[in-house]
Design a protein around this motif. Sequence first.
Motif, short mmCIF file in Angstrom:
data_model
loop_
_atom_site.label_atom_id
_atom_site.label_comp_id
_atom_site.label_asym_id
_atom_site.label_seq_id
_atom_site.Cartn_x
_atom_site.Cartn_y
_atom_site.Cartn_z
N LEU A 261 0.83 -1.21 0.00
CA LEU A 261 0.00 0.00 0.00
C LEU A 261 0.87 1.26 0.00
O LEU A 261 0.62 2.20 -0.77
CB LEU A 261 -0.94 -0.02 1.21
N GLY A 262 1.91 1.29 0.83
CA GLY A 262 2.81 2.45 0.87
C GLY A 262 3.51 2.68 -0.46
O GLY A 262 3.61 3.80 -0.95
N GLY A 263 3.99 1.59 -1.08
CA GLY A 263 4.64 1.71 -2.39
C GLY A 263 3.68 2.16 -3.47
O GLY A 263 4.02 2.99 -4.32
N THR A 264 2.48 1.62 -3.44
CA THR A 264 1.46 2.01 -4.42
C THR A 264 1.13 3.49 -4.27
O THR A 264 1.04 4.22 -5.27
CB THR A 264 0.19 1.15 -4.25
N LEU A 265 0.95 3.94 -3.03
CA LEU A 265 0.65 5.36 -2.79
C LEU A 265 1.80 6.25 -3.25
O LEU A 265 1.57 7.31 -3.86
CB LEU A 265 0.39 5.59 -1.30
N GLY A 266 3.04 5.85 -2.96
CA GLY A 266 4.20 6.66 -3.34
C GLY A 266 4.28 6.89 -4.84
O GLY A 266 4.47 8.02 -5.30
N ASN A 267 4.12 5.84 -5.62
CA ASN A 267 4.18 5.99 -7.08
C ASN A 267 2.93 6.67 -7.63
O ASN A 267 2.99 7.43 -8.60
CB ASN A 267 4.41 4.64 -7.76
#
Length: 152
Positions: free
Chosen positions: A96-102
């Motif tokens: 979720l954090g990686g998806t939000l970052g990109n």
Amino acid sequence: MSVFFYFILAIILAIADQLVKYWVVANLELGQQTALLPNILSLYHIRNTGAAWSIFEGKMWFFTIISVVAIAVLSYLLVKYYRNGRIFSLGVALILGGTLGNFIDRIRLGYVVDMFKTDFIQFPIFNLADVELTIGVIFIFIYILFEERFKK
């Protein structure tokens, strides 16, 4: 741990990704490379309008839809299954954090800032969000392999 812990962790991971990207954009010209760990890892400022390995380059509408769906599904999974174990919940929070970052990059800039280049092997240039996504998938894979042991 509370489900809120994992959502806060995902937000912190997205912020960390954005801070690294901000530093790279502020300190390296587009296309500039500098050694981070000599002969192992370099910082190399590039823009990626696609996904991994620049596939689907320029298809921002596609990534917007996929990201919104992924964020919704990951949030649902976290709320519904966070009690299944820390490994599973950490995996979902990392993804979720990686998806939000990109996703933030794609919405704000129209591309994703990538910066980590492996010098010892030929590998696509990636960012912190990509690392979070990869580690999250590994955690979920481990959870699936050893689910019965984690539940005991």
